[in-house]
Design an enzyme around this catalytic site. Structure first.
Site, PDB file in Angstrom:
ATOM      1  N   GLU A 351      36.519  37.847  31.982  1.00 32.62           N
ATOM      2  CA  GLU A 351      35.792  38.791  32.844  1.00 32.62           C
ATOM      3  C   GLU A 351      34.336  38.374  33.017  1.00 32.62           C
ATOM      4  O   GLU A 351      33.798  38.403  34.123  1.00 32.62           O
ATOM      5  CB  GLU A 351      35.839  40.213  32.257  1.00 32.62           C
ATOM      6  N   ASP A 439      39.563  31.848  34.121  1.00 30.31           N
ATOM      7  CA  ASP A 439      40.368  31.397  32.975  1.00 30.31           C
ATOM      8  C   ASP A 439      39.734  30.149  32.357  1.00 30.31           C
ATOM      9  O   ASP A 439      39.589  30.037  31.141  1.00 30.31           O
ATOM     10  CB  ASP A 439      41.801  31.069  33.414  1.00 30.31           C
TER      11      ASP A 439
HETATM   12 ZN    ZN Z   1      40.011  38.028  36.606  1.00 34.91          ZN
END
Ligand code: ZN
Length: 497
Positions: A351, A439
């Site tokens: 995030e 990611d």
């Molecule tokens: Zn995301």
């Protein structure tokens, strides 16, 4: 051979239309409605084809091979490098035992849930197909019967009878009556679908936690908020369009920018607490580590909340929001139950990656550009010169100038609709690219393994699609399918050795 003269004499007009002085028929006034219906049916057919493909994928009884291979590798590595928690198994307290459950191999759990996930997916996609058939009938039906001109004329009558309004001088007030009527109608027609989705499908698969009482109190709150915030917003928007002259789109654009910023400020503070409780995360190891992570990334984290998502549904999530130096992170209580601390940190790493990589800002900019482009397009189709477009949908447009709100609605439903479909697809593509990038960010922080197991567990608990149809996923998914994200991270792991 088709006789073109005959076609132009066909009544491509809604059943209810404002009586107007005969103006000469143009290509637009003759075909705009037919083209709009055609486009609506085309989009429906295309999306229906994708739904059918997804439904077929959900029928498969075979566990997807690639997922088996990928998650098998994750489990094997976990077994080879057990976490410290597992080593001190003997002295495990009750609290630790809970955590140990979270440390079980993942593949057997995924396999166990596979059938359940397929059934949940099937129910959802079948329901989706039924509601899109309904939406098709409603939108085409509304065009054919002349719902817009009828409801507009009805709003004018109501305004005249009860408040003494007149259409020329009180257009904005009549527009608000019109919007109130259409919002109430929309809420009523959507209600059976929402009830069925929440209290049948979600409940059947064990996700729904809300009562009918909570459902309706949410609805009432939302309606009141729509009136309090939406009413003044629309009134101001219409006023600016009318006042702004030829270049009104520039003023509208500035207004949309200010309004977006305003909403981003008030929604977390005044709106979200109306629906959920936000409690500060109690002092704990996790809290310290989250602040350390924020520190390391120079993220100005001011508040860290736990939200009672479990009040409505056992689906889980985490998000962040805030302006400038005042940022907050929210964890769903459901998420905290499903994954361990390391996994929460890895998910927050992802995030925070969105923030660090500028995704949050670029999304805001893209939205603002979209507003700019759409209102510029609208400015080209607004006014007396476009009267034949409005006439095609049953409006007079000449002796009774087109109401601005109607011009807006028709523009977005006709000329802008195909452009919107293409732009939305491009935005979805970009969003998925950003997911891979976030990611990668978490992987670079050294949390690859934990992000992989965390995502698996979230997918497991949410009964996420394990073998989505690739076409369907490409068109609809805002996040790449689980197996694609896992494979991408494993590739990065390999590169880093
Ligand atoms: Zn995301």
């Amino acid at each position: 051979m088709i006789d073109l003269n005959k076609l132009t004499s066909l009544p491509w007009k809604p059943m209810y239309a404002q009586s107007s002085q005969e103006t000469e028929a143009t290509v637009t006034s003759t075909y705009a409605m037919a083209l709009t219906i055609l486009f609506t049916v085309f989009v429906f057919s295309f999306e229906h084809m994708l739904d059918e493909r997804q439904a077929l994928a959900y029928k498969s009884k075979e566990f997807p091979a690639l997922l088996e291979q990928t998650v098998g590798k994750i489990d094997a590595e976990k077994k080879a490098n057990p976490s410290q928690k597992e080593e001190k198994k003997d002295e495990a307290s009750d609290d630790d035992k809970k955590k140990l459950d979270k440390d079980k191999p993942i593949l057997p759990q995924l396999k166990e849930k596979f059938t359940k996930a397929q059934l949940y997916g099937t129910d959802k996609i079948n329901f989706g197909m039924i509601s899109s058939v309904y939406n098709l009938i409603e939108s085409v039906g509304f065009l054919i019967i002349g719902f817009l001109p009828y409801t507009w004329d009805y709003s004018v009558k109501l305004g005249e009878a009860h408040f003494g309004y007149n259409e020329q001088d009180n257009e904005i007030k009549i527009s608000l009556i019109f919007l109130l009527l259409t919002t109430i109608l929309g809420t009523i027609t959507a209600l059976p679908f929402e009830l069925y989705s929440t209290f049948q499908i979600e409940k059947k698969h064990g996700f729904n936690k809300q009562t009918l009482g909570l459902f309706f109190s949410d609805k009432v709150k939302s309606l009141i908020l729509t009136c309090i915030i939406g009413g003044p917003f629309v009134a101001a928007l219409l006023k600016i369009i009318k006042w702004g002259g030829e270049n009104f789109y520039l003023y509208v654009w500035a207004f949309m920018f200010v309004f977006s910023a305003f909403m981003m400020t008030i929604v977390p503070v005044f709106v979200m607490p109306l629906f959920n409780k936000y409690e500060p995360l109690p002092d704990s190891d996790l809290k310290t580590r989250i602040y350390q992570l924020a520190d390391r990334l120079k993220y100005p984290l001011t508040k860290l909340f736990v939200m009672d998502g479990s009040k409505r549904s056992s689906h889980s999530n985490a998000f962040m929001f805030g302006f400038g130096k005042n940022k907050r992170i929210v964890l769903f209580d459901t998420l905290m139950e499903q994954v361990d601390d390391d996994e929460i940190l890895a998910i927050l790493g992802h995030e925070l990656g969105h923030w660090k990589l500028g995704h949050t800002l670029s999304q805001f900019v893209i939205t603002q550009l979209y507003f700019g482009a759409s209102f510029y397009g609208f400015s080209l189709c607004y006014g007396a010169h476009a009267a034949d477009l409005y006439q095609a949908f049953g409006f007079d447009g000449v002796s009774r100038p087109i109401p601005t709100i109607i011009a807006l609605l028709l523009f977005f439903q006709t000329i802008w609709a195909p452009i919107d479909k293409v732009l939305s697809f491009l935005v979805t593509l970009n969003t998925r690219r950003n997911e891979f990038a976030a990611d990668r960010f978490s992987v670079d922080l050294g949390m690859s393994k934990k992000l992989q197991t965390g995502l698996c567990k979230i997918s497991l608990e949410n009964l996420g699609a394990m073998n989505p149809d690739p076409w369907y996923a490409t068109y609809h998914y805002s996040h790449p399918p689980l197996v694609e994200r896992l494979s991408a991270m494993m590739k990065l792991d390999k590169k880093q050795g």
